[in-house]
Scaffold this active site. Structure first.
Site, PDB file in Angstrom:
ATOM      1  N   ASP A   6      -2.365  18.142 -67.754  1.00  0.00           N
ATOM      2  CA  ASP A   6      -1.815  19.383 -68.279  1.00  0.00           C
ATOM      3  C   ASP A   6      -1.781  20.402 -67.129  1.00  0.00           C
ATOM      4  O   ASP A   6      -2.521  20.261 -66.149  1.00  0.00           O
ATOM      5  CB  ASP A   6      -2.720  19.872 -69.416  1.00  0.00           C
ATOM      6  CG  ASP A   6      -2.320  21.246 -69.909  1.00  0.00           C
ATOM      7  OD1 ASP A   6      -1.129  21.458 -70.165  1.00  0.00           O
ATOM      8  OD2 ASP A   6      -3.217  22.116 -70.030  1.00  0.00           O
ATOM      9  N   ASP A   8      -1.084  24.476 -67.587  1.00  0.00           N
ATOM     10  CA  ASP A   8      -1.677  25.770 -67.950  1.00  0.00           C
ATOM     11  C   ASP A   8      -3.106  25.630 -68.470  1.00  0.00           C
ATOM     12  O   ASP A   8      -3.359  24.934 -69.445  1.00  0.00           O
ATOM     13  CB  ASP A   8      -0.826  26.458 -69.025  1.00  0.00           C
ATOM     14  CG  ASP A   8       0.549  26.822 -68.497  1.00  0.00           C
ATOM     15  OD1 ASP A   8       0.638  27.271 -67.346  1.00  0.00           O
ATOM     16  OD2 ASP A   8       1.535  26.651 -69.239  1.00  0.00           O
ATOM     17  N   ASP A 213      -6.986  20.961 -71.569  1.00  0.00           N
ATOM     18  CA  ASP A 213      -7.873  22.050 -71.991  1.00  0.00           C
ATOM     19  C   ASP A 213      -7.735  22.417 -73.464  1.00  0.00           C
ATOM     20  O   ASP A 213      -8.612  23.061 -74.016  1.00  0.00           O
ATOM     21  CB  ASP A 213      -7.630  23.310 -71.139  1.00  0.00           C
ATOM     22  CG  ASP A 213      -6.322  24.000 -71.491  1.00  0.00           C
ATOM     23  OD1 ASP A 213      -5.286  23.304 -71.601  1.00  0.00           O
ATOM     24  OD2 ASP A 213      -6.327  25.228 -71.691  1.00  0.00           O
TER      25      ASP A 213
HETATM   26  C1  2M8 Z   1       3.785  28.024 -72.922  1.00  0.00           C
HETATM   27  O1  2M8 Z   1       2.820  27.019 -72.894  1.00  0.00           O
HETATM   28  C2  2M8 Z   1       1.434  27.328 -72.861  1.00  0.00           C
HETATM   29  C3  2M8 Z   1       0.728  26.022 -72.542  1.00  0.00           C
HETATM   30  O2  2M8 Z   1      -0.578  25.971 -72.864  1.00  0.00           O
HETATM   31  C4  2M8 Z   1       0.943  27.903 -74.175  1.00  0.00           C
HETATM   32  O3  2M8 Z   1       1.305  27.404 -75.250  1.00  0.00           O
HETATM   33  O4  2M8 Z   1       0.166  28.847 -74.109  1.00  0.00           O
HETATM   34  C5  2M8 Z   1       5.025  27.232 -72.554  1.00  0.00           C
HETATM   35  O5  2M8 Z   1       6.005  27.543 -73.399  1.00  0.00           O
HETATM   36  C6  2M8 Z   1       5.414  27.244 -71.080  1.00  0.00           C
HETATM   37  O6  2M8 Z   1       6.798  26.986 -70.918  1.00  0.00           O
HETATM   38  C7  2M8 Z   1       5.019  28.490 -70.338  1.00  0.00           C
HETATM   39  O7  2M8 Z   1       5.073  28.261 -68.945  1.00  0.00           O
HETATM   40  C8  2M8 Z   1       3.611  28.898 -70.706  1.00  0.00           C
HETATM   41  C9  2M8 Z   1       3.166  30.153 -69.977  1.00  0.00           C
HETATM   42  O8  2M8 Z   1       1.827  30.431 -70.257  1.00  0.00           O
HETATM   43  O9  2M8 Z   1       3.525  29.127 -72.106  1.00  0.00           O
HETATM   44 MG    MG Z   2      -3.160  23.863 -71.315  1.00  0.00          MG
HETATM   45 MG    MG Z   3       0.417  22.848 -71.215  1.00  0.00          MG
END
Ligand code: 2M8
Ligand code: MG
Ligand code: MG
Length: 267
Positions: A6, A8, A213
């Site tokens: 993953d 983020d 995570d």
């Molecule tokens: C969104 O994804 C994160 C992944 O954990 C979330 O749901 O908080 C996505 O839509 C992604 O495209 C984007 O880069 C990210 C930014 O924090 O948010």
């Molecule tokens: Mg994540």
């Molecule tokens: Mg992710």
């Protein structure tokens, strides 16, 4: 080994989006010729930036298992691809974005549950809400297989109603670090299993590692040989993940990522 990760909150920091803390471990994988496969909620457009920045020219999995992107000619074996995007052959597991977005809007209207979603937000709003810079926010809005949203004034009532209505509409949901996601009949685990099969056809003897995570990582973590959960900001592991086979590593995001890779691969 093949490593599925993953981004983020795992390989990159939840707030700063920096992977610098994981840099030595990324280099270790490179040294050993171990493929690093991004498997994330991010879009193809966002992932192509990481491919270039990290000089990591391997397949990747976008938008919660919606698409598997394989660099042209990466594998020698015959693979049944759905189409081609740029220099990638694509296996499509997800449902088209506009159908997902339209369904989400109908659910919101019909139920009165107010939401805010990437499709309705301006680039500036996505940037402000996520902490991504403007260019990255633009790339995050270029969605193919997944709509990210928040429920306004979320409570347990609205959350369970939302889950029920998404299911009734024939779709699925998952949750990342900040957002809810409406998706089709795909998840990270399915995509990881398909790509693992392909690696095993080509290289037979491989061990897969998965790092995540959040809840959306669970299907991926349950589809690999060695699974690792990194700590969230604040220092705890996601309490909604209870599978005891998953190794809980010390270290928030990319720090935990580096610790885990060093422990498993290092020395
Ligand atoms: C969104 O994804 C994160 C992944 O954990 C979330 O749901 O908080 C996505 O839509 C992604 O495209 C984007 O880069 C990210 C930014 O924090 O948010
Ligand atoms: Mg994540
Ligand atoms: Mg992710």
């Amino acid at each position: 080994y093949v490593v599925f990760t993953d981004l983020d909150g795992t390989l990159v920091d939840h707030d700063s989006y920096s992977y610098e803390a994981a840099r030595p471990a990324i280099d270790l994988l490179k040294q050993k010729g171990i493929p690093l496969i991004f498997c994330t909620s991010k879009t193809r457009a966002e992932l192509e930036v990481y491919v270039e920045e990290l000089d990591c020219h391997h397949p990747f999995i976008s938008e919660n298992g919606g698409g598997i992107f394989v660099p042209e000619g990466y594998f020698d074996i015959d693979i049944d691809f759905d189409h081609k995007v740029g220099n990638y052959d694509v296996i499509e597991l997800g449902t088209g974005y506009s159908a997902l977005k339209d369904t989400l809007m109908e659910i919101s209207k019909g139920s009165g549950i107010e939401i805010i979603n990437f499709g309705k937000m301006t680039t500036e709003e996505v940037s402000k809400d996520t902490g991504l810079d403007i260019r990255s926010a633009e790339l995050a809005k270029m969605r193919d297989y997944d709509e990210a949203f928040r429920i306004i004034d979320e409570d347990e009532n609205k959350a369970s109603k939302m889950k029920e209505l998404i299911g009734a509409a024939g779709y699925n949901y998952t949750r990342g670090g900040r957002y809810w996601h409406i998706i089709g009949n795909n998840d990270k685990g399915k995509a990881v299993r398909i790509l693992t099969d392909i690696y095993r056809q080509q290289f037979t003897d491989i061990t897969t590692i998965g790092l995540g995570d959040s809840q959306n990582d669970l299907p991926m973590l349950e589809s690999v040989d060695i699974s690792v959960l990194v700590q969230k900001p604040g220092g705890s592991h996601d309490p909604s993940i209870t599978d005891t086979k998953i190794k809980r590593v010390e270290g928030i995001g990319p720090i935990g990522w580096g610790n885990a890779i060093n422990e498993i691969i290092g020395r």
